[in-house]
Design an enzyme around this catalytic site. Sequence first.
Site, PDB file in Angstrom:
ATOM      1  N   CYS A 129       0.814  -1.233   0.000  1.00 35.04           N
ATOM      2  CA  CYS A 129       0.000   0.000   0.000  1.00 35.04           C
ATOM      3  C   CYS A 129       0.837   1.269   0.000  1.00 35.04           C
ATOM      4  CB  CYS A 129      -0.963   0.005   1.184  1.00 35.04           C
ATOM      5  SG  CYS A 129      -0.163   0.271   2.796  1.00 35.04           S
ATOM      6  N   CYS A 163       2.648  -4.274   7.984  1.00 35.42           N
ATOM      7  CA  CYS A 163       1.968  -2.996   7.811  1.00 35.42           C
ATOM      8  C   CYS A 163       0.635  -3.038   8.567  1.00 35.42           C
ATOM      9  CB  CYS A 163       1.731  -2.716   6.327  1.00 35.42           C
ATOM     10  SG  CYS A 163       0.817  -1.175   6.018  1.00 35.42           S
ATOM     11  N   CYS A 189      24.624   1.074   7.244  1.00 33.24           N
ATOM     12  CA  CYS A 189      26.069   1.264   7.151  1.00 33.24           C
ATOM     13  C   CYS A 189      26.765   0.123   6.411  1.00 33.24           C
ATOM     14  CB  CYS A 189      26.675   1.459   8.531  1.00 33.24           C
ATOM     15  SG  CYS A 189      26.539   0.040   9.653  1.00 33.24           S
ATOM     16  N   HIS A 217      29.450  -1.091  13.541  1.00 28.40           N
ATOM     17  CA  HIS A 217      29.513  -0.088  12.474  1.00 28.40           C
ATOM     18  C   HIS A 217      30.581  -0.540  11.490  1.00 28.40           C
ATOM     19  CE1 HIS A 217      28.644   3.550  10.416  1.00 28.40           C
ATOM     20  NE2 HIS A 217      29.786   4.150  10.680  1.00 28.40           N
ATOM     21  N   ASP A 234      33.708   7.639   5.631  1.00 33.87           N
ATOM     22  CA  ASP A 234      32.410   7.144   6.075  1.00 33.87           C
ATOM     23  C   ASP A 234      31.331   7.669   5.134  1.00 33.87           C
ATOM     24  OD1 ASP A 234      29.947   6.635   7.449  1.00 33.87           O
ATOM     25  OD2 ASP A 234      31.080   6.408   9.306  1.00 33.87           O
TER      26      ASP A 234
END
Length: 317
Positions: A129, A163, A189, A217, A234
Site C-alpha cells: 500500500c 503494515c 552502514c 559499524h 564514512d
Amino acid sequence: QNEKNSTEAGLGYQEPLHNTSLPYLSYARLALEPVFCASIMSQQRTPEQVILNRLVSGHATAEQWEDVTLLLKARAMVQPHFPQLRLPPNDHKTAQYSQYQGDDLFLLNFSKWFQTKMTWVNTPPCTFCANSDKSKMTPMGSRGPQTPEEISGQASRVEVYLCNLCNTQTTFPRYNSVSKILETLSGRCGEYANLMGLFCRALGFTDVRYVLDLTDHVWIEVYSHRLSRYIMVDGCEGQINVPQMYEKGWGKKLSVILAFQRNVGCVDVTQRYTRKLQTTEFQAQRRDCFGGALTADPNALLKAIHSFNGRFANYKK
C-alpha cells in the site's frame, strides 16, 4: 607498527585519480583454498578459530571490489560529475576544505555526493500500500534468505515488517552482494561501506580497505598519498579523515576495529580510532569481543591475524 611496511608492500599508486582510463586492476586472484575454508568450519572452535571465521567474512567483502564489470558500471555513474567533484563547493567552508587538495579533496566531495545517491533505510515502506509511516510498520523479526533474489544477493538476514494499515508483510533483505547494492542503492552502514569501497576502487584508488568495528559499524579506509597514510571514509556521514568521530563525537565505546584489504589480509587498526586503548575499561571491552574469545586467550586475535595473513604471504601482482 609500521603500517606502510606491513600492509602496503607492492601496492604502489598506479595512476592519477581522474584519468579517463580504467584504474589499475589486479586480475590475478588469490582465493582461499577450499581445504583451508573447509577446515575452518570443521575444526573445534578454539578462540583463534572463532576470530578466523570473522576474518574470512570481512576479507570476502573487500574481494568483491575487483569485479571489472561492476567497476566499469560504478565509474560510469560518477564520471559525468568529475568536474564538480574536483573543486571546493561554492560556499567554500574554509575550516573543512582548506586542508584538502588533489585526490583528498576529490574524495571528500565524492563522499558527500555518495550520500545523495544512497537511501538510508531504517524501516522500509509497505510494498503493497506504499505506507511510509514508520509508526505503522511493526517489526516482526528476521529470517534467513529464502527467495532466489535474496540468495543471489547474499542477504545475511531478511528483516520482516507488518503494515498495520493493510495487514501485509514487507521484507528488507540486508544484502552483502555489492552487485545487488549497486542496483538498490539503499541500506544502512553495511551496504553503504560495501558500495563505497567499490566506487573508490572504480575511481582509481588502489589501496582501499573495508573496516569492521565490532561495536556495530562499518566504513572504509583509503590510502592518501599526500598524507602518506590511510584515512577513514564514512559514506553514511559524508566524512573523511576524522577518526575521532566515533569515540569523541558519537560517544561509542569501541573495542576492536579491523581493516581488510584484497590480497593483503587483515590489520588491527583500533589504535587509530581511540585514545583509550590502554585503559582498564577499554581492555575489558576488547576481551568481551568474539564471544569472549579474547578472555579465553588474550593473544587469540594476534594469532588469528597472523595465521590469516599468511595465506597471502606469497602473493604477487
